[in-house]
Design a protein around this motif. Structure first.
Motif, mmCIF file in Angstrom:
data_model
loop_
_atom_site.group_PDB
_atom_site.id
_atom_site.type_symbol
_atom_site.label_atom_id
_atom_site.label_comp_id
_atom_site.label_asym_id
_atom_site.label_seq_id
_atom_site.Cartn_x
_atom_site.Cartn_y
_atom_site.Cartn_z
ATOM 1 N N SER A 1 0.844 -1.191 0.000
ATOM 2 C CA SER A 1 0.000 0.000 0.000
ATOM 3 C C SER A 1 0.882 1.244 0.000
ATOM 4 C CB SER A 1 -0.910 0.004 1.225
ATOM 5 O OG SER A 1 -1.703 -1.161 1.251
ATOM 6 N N GLY A 2 0.856 1.986 -1.100
ATOM 7 C CA GLY A 2 1.701 3.162 -1.232
ATOM 8 C C GLY A 2 0.960 4.473 -1.116
ATOM 9 N N THR A 3 -0.307 4.393 -0.673
ATOM 10 C CA THR A 3 -1.083 5.616 -0.454
ATOM 11 C C THR A 3 -1.812 5.504 0.883
ATOM 12 O OG1 THR A 3 -3.128 4.814 -1.501
ATOM 13 C CG2 THR A 3 -1.486 5.852 -2.942
ATOM 14 N N ARG A 4 -2.042 6.635 1.498
ATOM 15 C CA ARG A 4 -2.799 6.653 2.750
ATOM 16 C C ARG A 4 -4.194 6.073 2.545
ATOM 17 N NH1 ARG A 4 -3.224 9.232 7.730
ATOM 18 N NH2 ARG A 4 -1.236 10.284 7.431
ATOM 19 N N GLN A 5 -4.810 6.408 1.417
ATOM 20 C CA GLN A 5 -6.167 5.930 1.152
ATOM 21 C C GLN A 5 -6.224 4.412 1.136
ATOM 22 O OE1 GLN A 5 -7.808 7.095 -2.646
ATOM 23 N NE2 GLN A 5 -9.897 6.592 -2.055
ATOM 24 N N ARG A 6 -5.254 3.780 0.468
ATOM 25 C CA ARG A 6 -5.241 2.323 0.413
ATOM 26 C C ARG A 6 -5.012 1.737 1.796
ATOM 27 N NH1 ARG A 6 -7.369 -2.188 -1.495
ATOM 28 N NH2 ARG A 6 -5.864 -3.896 -1.703
ATOM 29 N N GLY A 7 -4.095 2.314 2.541
ATOM 30 C CA GLY A 7 -3.840 1.828 3.893
ATOM 31 C C GLY A 7 -5.059 1.933 4.787
ATOM 32 N N GLU A 8 -5.748 3.048 4.697
ATOM 33 C CA GLU A 8 -6.954 3.236 5.515
ATOM 34 C C GLU A 8 -8.049 2.253 5.108
ATOM 35 O OE1 GLU A 8 -7.777 7.358 4.935
ATOM 36 O OE2 GLU A 8 -6.460 7.995 6.591
ATOM 37 N N THR A 9 -8.139 1.984 3.798
ATOM 38 C CA THR A 9 -9.146 1.028 3.313
ATOM 39 C C THR A 9 -8.888 -0.370 3.873
ATOM 40 O OG1 THR A 9 -9.516 2.270 1.272
ATOM 41 C CG2 THR A 9 -10.112 -0.069 1.263
ATOM 42 N N LEU A 10 -7.636 -0.838 3.790
ATOM 43 C CA LEU A 10 -7.305 -2.173 4.297
ATOM 44 C C LEU A 10 -7.453 -2.248 5.812
ATOM 45 C CD1 LEU A 10 -4.189 -3.095 2.122
ATOM 46 C CD2 LEU A 10 -6.510 -3.998 1.924
ATOM 47 N N ALA A 11 -6.989 -1.223 6.504
ATOM 48 C CA ALA A 11 -7.098 -1.211 7.968
ATOM 49 C C ALA A 11 -8.553 -1.309 8.399
ATOM 50 C CB ALA A 11 -6.454 0.054 8.517
ATOM 51 N N ARG A 12 -9.413 -0.563 7.735
ATOM 52 C CA ARG A 12 -10.834 -0.545 8.087
ATOM 53 C C ARG A 12 -11.507 -1.864 7.704
ATOM 54 N NH1 ARG A 12 -11.699 3.742 5.750
ATOM 55 N NH2 ARG A 12 -12.403 2.952 3.721
ATOM 56 N N VAL B 1 1.248 5.589 4.527
ATOM 57 C CA VAL B 1 0.703 6.849 4.023
ATOM 58 C C VAL B 1 1.224 7.016 2.593
ATOM 59 C CG1 VAL B 1 0.452 7.894 6.297
ATOM 60 C CG2 VAL B 1 2.628 8.097 5.080
ATOM 61 N N ASP B 2 1.026 8.172 1.989
ATOM 62 C CA ASP B 2 1.551 8.386 0.640
ATOM 63 C C ASP B 2 3.058 8.135 0.660
ATOM 64 O OD1 ASP B 2 -1.022 9.038 0.039
ATOM 65 O OD2 ASP B 2 -0.648 11.180 -0.242
ATOM 66 N N ARG B 3 3.516 7.267 -0.206
ATOM 67 C CA ARG B 3 4.863 6.695 -0.127
ATOM 68 C C ARG B 3 5.964 7.761 -0.166
ATOM 69 N NH1 ARG B 3 6.734 1.486 -0.679
ATOM 70 N NH2 ARG B 3 8.797 1.170 -1.572
ATOM 71 N N ASP B 4 6.789 7.759 0.879
ATOM 72 C CA ASP B 4 7.934 8.657 0.991
ATOM 73 C C ASP B 4 9.004 7.929 1.791
ATOM 74 O OD1 ASP B 4 9.806 10.642 1.346
ATOM 75 O OD2 ASP B 4 8.570 11.848 2.708
ATOM 76 N N MET B 5 9.903 7.242 1.100
ATOM 77 C CA MET B 5 10.881 6.399 1.783
ATOM 78 C C MET B 5 11.903 7.185 2.594
ATOM 79 S SD MET B 5 11.557 3.095 -0.668
ATOM 80 C CE MET B 5 12.444 2.296 0.671
ATOM 81 N N SER B 6 11.981 8.490 2.395
ATOM 82 C CA SER B 6 12.883 9.298 3.219
ATOM 83 C C SER B 6 12.420 9.340 4.672
ATOM 84 C CB SER B 6 12.981 10.722 2.660
ATOM 85 O OG SER B 6 11.753 11.421 2.807
ATOM 86 N N ALA B 7 11.145 9.017 4.897
ATOM 87 C CA ALA B 7 10.606 9.012 6.258
ATOM 88 C C ALA B 7 10.685 7.630 6.906
ATOM 89 C CB ALA B 7 9.159 9.498 6.246
ATOM 90 N N TRP B 8 11.138 6.643 6.162
ATOM 91 C CA TRP B 8 11.212 5.277 6.685
ATOM 92 C C TRP B 8 12.477 5.090 7.518
ATOM 93 C CZ3 TRP B 8 9.397 0.943 2.857
ATOM 94 C CH2 TRP B 8 8.190 1.314 2.275
ATOM 95 N N ASP B 9 12.448 4.062 8.374
ATOM 96 C CA ASP B 9 13.657 3.680 9.120
ATOM 97 C C ASP B 9 13.704 2.155 9.207
ATOM 98 O OD1 ASP B 9 15.876 3.425 10.737
ATOM 99 O OD2 ASP B 9 15.323 5.091 12.055
ATOM 100 N N ILE B 10 14.134 1.536 8.118
ATOM 101 C CA ILE B 10 14.204 0.079 8.056
ATOM 102 C C ILE B 10 15.242 -0.486 9.031
ATOM 103 C CG2 ILE B 10 14.795 -1.875 6.551
ATOM 104 C CD1 ILE B 10 13.466 -0.328 4.257
ATOM 105 N N PRO B 11 16.457 0.092 9.120
ATOM 106 C CA PRO B 11 17.434 -0.458 10.072
ATOM 107 C C PRO B 11 16.923 -0.470 11.514
ATOM 108 C CG PRO B 11 18.531 0.995 8.523
ATOM 109 C CD PRO B 11 17.054 1.169 8.288
ATOM 110 N N ARG B 12 16.270 0.610 11.934
ATOM 111 C CA ARG B 12 15.734 0.661 13.301
ATOM 112 C C ARG B 12 14.672 -0.398 13.520
ATOM 113 N NH1 ARG B 12 12.387 5.826 15.769
ATOM 114 N NH2 ARG B 12 11.897 4.916 17.816
ATOM 115 N N ALA B 13 13.780 -0.551 12.554
ATOM 116 C CA ALA B 13 12.711 -1.543 12.683
ATOM 117 C C ALA B 13 13.270 -2.956 12.741
ATOM 118 C CB ALA B 13 11.745 -1.409 11.505
ATOM 119 N N ALA B 14 14.223 -3.253 11.850
ATOM 120 C CA ALA B 14 14.818 -4.594 11.818
ATOM 121 C C ALA B 14 15.577 -4.894 13.110
ATOM 122 C CB ALA B 14 15.750 -4.720 10.616
ATOM 123 N N GLU B 15 16.302 -3.907 13.603
ATOM 124 C CA GLU B 15 17.054 -4.106 14.843
ATOM 125 C C GLU B 15 16.121 -4.309 16.033
ATOM 126 O OE1 GLU B 15 20.205 -1.764 17.788
ATOM 127 O OE2 GLU B 15 19.987 -1.126 15.696
#
Length: 254
Positions: free
Chosen positions: A165-176, A212-226
């Motif tokens: 899900s690369g958009t907030r709308q899609r994420g909200e739809t699946l969550a709901r 939310v609307d896809r912006d990988m600059s806001a992601w933190d994969i290393p922190r999540a994996a650790e």
């Protein structure tokens, strides 16, 4: 002693776990590489099976057949749905996994496998469609451990998708639609293979991003994996120390 099998999608999600492995040897099973060794006194297998449901199912089935684990831990990163209460770096444990793509798109919208009268698989007379349960005992143990150490851990339903899900709308739809808190690309596949095989499955994921609307600059994969791996190490330590486990059972009532 039967081993514990730890499944991830990519090597980054098991790097800390592999570093903790002693007497480690590299093995190959039907083109899937895995590391075999011990953590504490526990025999442990680590496999980065690849991204997506096909890789995850094939690798999990192959290693269950070869190594006969008594527990499979699926770990790695996940995206948290808006409104879930999860933030980047938080941990989440799956109560159930949902096959979020399997179904049919009709003029009335998307419909699941139950609507199509096509079970994902049958276990005796019981039909499983899009929802796959995970081990309640293992998840409750994880929640208890998090409470003991003061670690934030949220339990809820996860969705597994082939198209993230690369958009907030899609994420909200699946969550709901699924009343879910997070999504990944492998979880339901691992959970279903474990259920078919009669092996307990625990899924622990670190939150790398918000859906939310896809912006990988806001992601933190290393922190999540650790974060996920450090918690899995605590979980293994608890399994290796029954006296700590017994203490924790009364800890929440103090």
């Amino acid at each position: 002693m039967q081993p514990i099998l730890i499944m991830t999608a990519v090597p980054q999600e098991m790097a800390l776990l592999e570093h903790a492995l002693t007497n480690a040897v590299r093995q190959t099973a039907t083109a899937f590489e895995y590391a075999e060794g011990t953590i504490g006194t526990l025999p442990v297998l680590l496999c980065a099976g690849g991204v997506g449901k096909i890789n995850a199912a094939a690798a999990t089935a192959t290693l269950i057949e070869r190594c006969r684990p008594h527990l499979v831990i699926n770990t790695g990163c996940a995206g948290a749905y808006p409104g879930s209460g999860l933030s980047i770096g938080h941990l989440a444990v799956a109560s159930n996994e949902i096959l979020g793509d399997e179904g049919v798109l009709t003029t009335g919208g998307w419909r699941d496998l139950r609507f199509m009268e096509l079970p994902s698989f049958m276990q005796g007379k019981r039909a499983y469609h899009n929802e796959i349960p995970l081990s309640k005992h293992a998840a409750e143990k994880a929640m208890q451990l998090a409470d003991y150490y003061g670690v934030f851990l949220m339990r809820g339903r996860f969705v597994t998708v082939s198209t993230c899900s690369g958009t907030r709308q899609r994420g909200e739809t699946l969550a709901r639609h699924f009343n879910a808190i997070a999504e990944s690309m492998e979880g339901a596949a691992v959970a279903q293979i474990c259920l078919r095989s009669g092996v307990d499955c625990l899924e622990i994921r670190g939150i790398s991003n918000l859906v939310v609307d896809r912006d990988m600059s806001a992601w933190d994969i290393p922190r999540a994996a650790e974060s996920a791996q450090r918690f899995v190490l605590k979980y293994l330590e608890d399994l290796d120390r029954p006296e700590l486990s017994a203490f924790m059972q009364v800890a929440p009532e103090r």
